[in-house]
Design an enzyme around this catalytic site. Structure first.
Site, short mmCIF file in Angstrom:
data_model
loop_
_atom_site.label_atom_id
_atom_site.label_comp_id
_atom_site.label_asym_id
_atom_site.label_seq_id
_atom_site.Cartn_x
_atom_site.Cartn_y
_atom_site.Cartn_z
N LYS A 1 24.80 -22.44 29.40
CA LYS A 1 25.81 -21.52 29.95
C LYS A 1 25.36 -21.02 31.32
CE LYS A 1 27.76 -20.23 25.51
NZ LYS A 1 26.81 -20.83 24.56
N SER B 1 34.27 -18.04 21.44
CA SER B 1 34.91 -18.10 20.11
C SER B 1 34.69 -16.87 19.24
CB SER B 1 34.37 -19.33 19.37
OG SER B 1 32.96 -19.25 19.26
N VAL C 1 33.93 -23.87 14.32
CA VAL C 1 34.32 -24.40 13.02
C VAL C 1 33.22 -24.07 12.00
CG1 VAL C 1 34.65 -26.55 11.69
CG2 VAL C 1 35.76 -26.26 13.93
#
Ligand code: 3DU
Length: 215
Positions: free
Chosen positions: A62, A117, A172
């Site tokens: 990142k 997320s 997920v």
């Protein structure tokens, strides 16, 4: 990155031996292995070349600095054997361009985080996510990172970048996202960590995920 299974494993274990063991088990089910700070800070940058024996490695650092520092970081990471690097976009066009310029020299990939997320990821990211996705498209990034926990956002971000860029999507499993939902929304790959590396049988779990992706 070649799309065979649609699955990227996030290797957030902190020991090289565990990482290698899991990589060898899941290699045939994954298109890439994502490594980040937990493993690299613990075992060093050499984990990248070690894991690259099993699948292409995406380094999730990142990256978010001034262009010169971003360039120096990306250079080290590609030199270590990574196929791709995940970078932030909020640092601006010049910083992103610096990363993409290095990637081109190594024939590597740059993925730009558009929206994170986790629950807190919506607050500051959502208002700027569309612009970040547009910038990723404009500057020729390989793709964006978009949240599997919000398939409707993946669908929206896909409408911004079109079909030319990839979407890799974490969230997920442990974070609540469902593979089929996010693939249907327009993601090319799901990124899964804990559900695989904490599983009693990582290979079986990875295979079930691949079935859920349904390529
Ligand atoms: O929640 P998991 O254990 O499946 O791991 C998800 C991985 O993806 C983990 O390495 C995390 O740092 C990364 N990631 C996100 O979870 C969310 C983002 O928006 C970006 C990266």
């Amino acid at each position: 990155m070649e799309r065979n299974t649609g699955l990227i494993v996030a290797m957030d274990v902190t020991r090289m031996d565990s990482a290698v063991e899991i990589a060898s088990e899941v290699a045939e089910c994954v298109d890439a292995i994502k490594v980040g700070y937990p493993l690299v800070l613990s075992e060093g940058l050499s984990v990248i070349s070690r894991l690259a024996d099993y699948a292409p490695v995406i380094a999730d650092f990142k990256v978010a600095d001034i262009p010169n520092t971003d360039e120096l970081i990306c250079e080290q990471v590609f030199k270590a054997g990574a196929s791709g690097v995940i970078v932030h976009g909020f640092t601006g066009e010049d910083s992103l361009k610096a990363c993409i310029d290095v990637a081109r020299r190594y024939d590597g990939d740059i993925y730009v985080v558009s929206e994170m997320s986790h629950p807190g990821g919506a607050k500051y990211f959502q208002p700027i996510a569309d612009e970040i996705a547009s910038m990723a498209y404009e500057f020729g990034a390989t793709g964006i990172v978009a949240p599997a926990t919000r398939p409707e956002r993946v669908k929206h971000l896909r409408s911004i970048i079109g079909d030319g860029l990839s979407i890799i999507s974490p969230g997920v499993g442990a974070q609540g996202g469902k593979a089929s939902d996010v693939i249907e929304a327009g993601a090319n790959w799901i990124i899964v960590g804990r559900s695989i590396y904490n599983s009693e049988n990582p290979k079986e779990t990875a295979m079930e995920l691949v079935t859920g992706i349904g390529i």
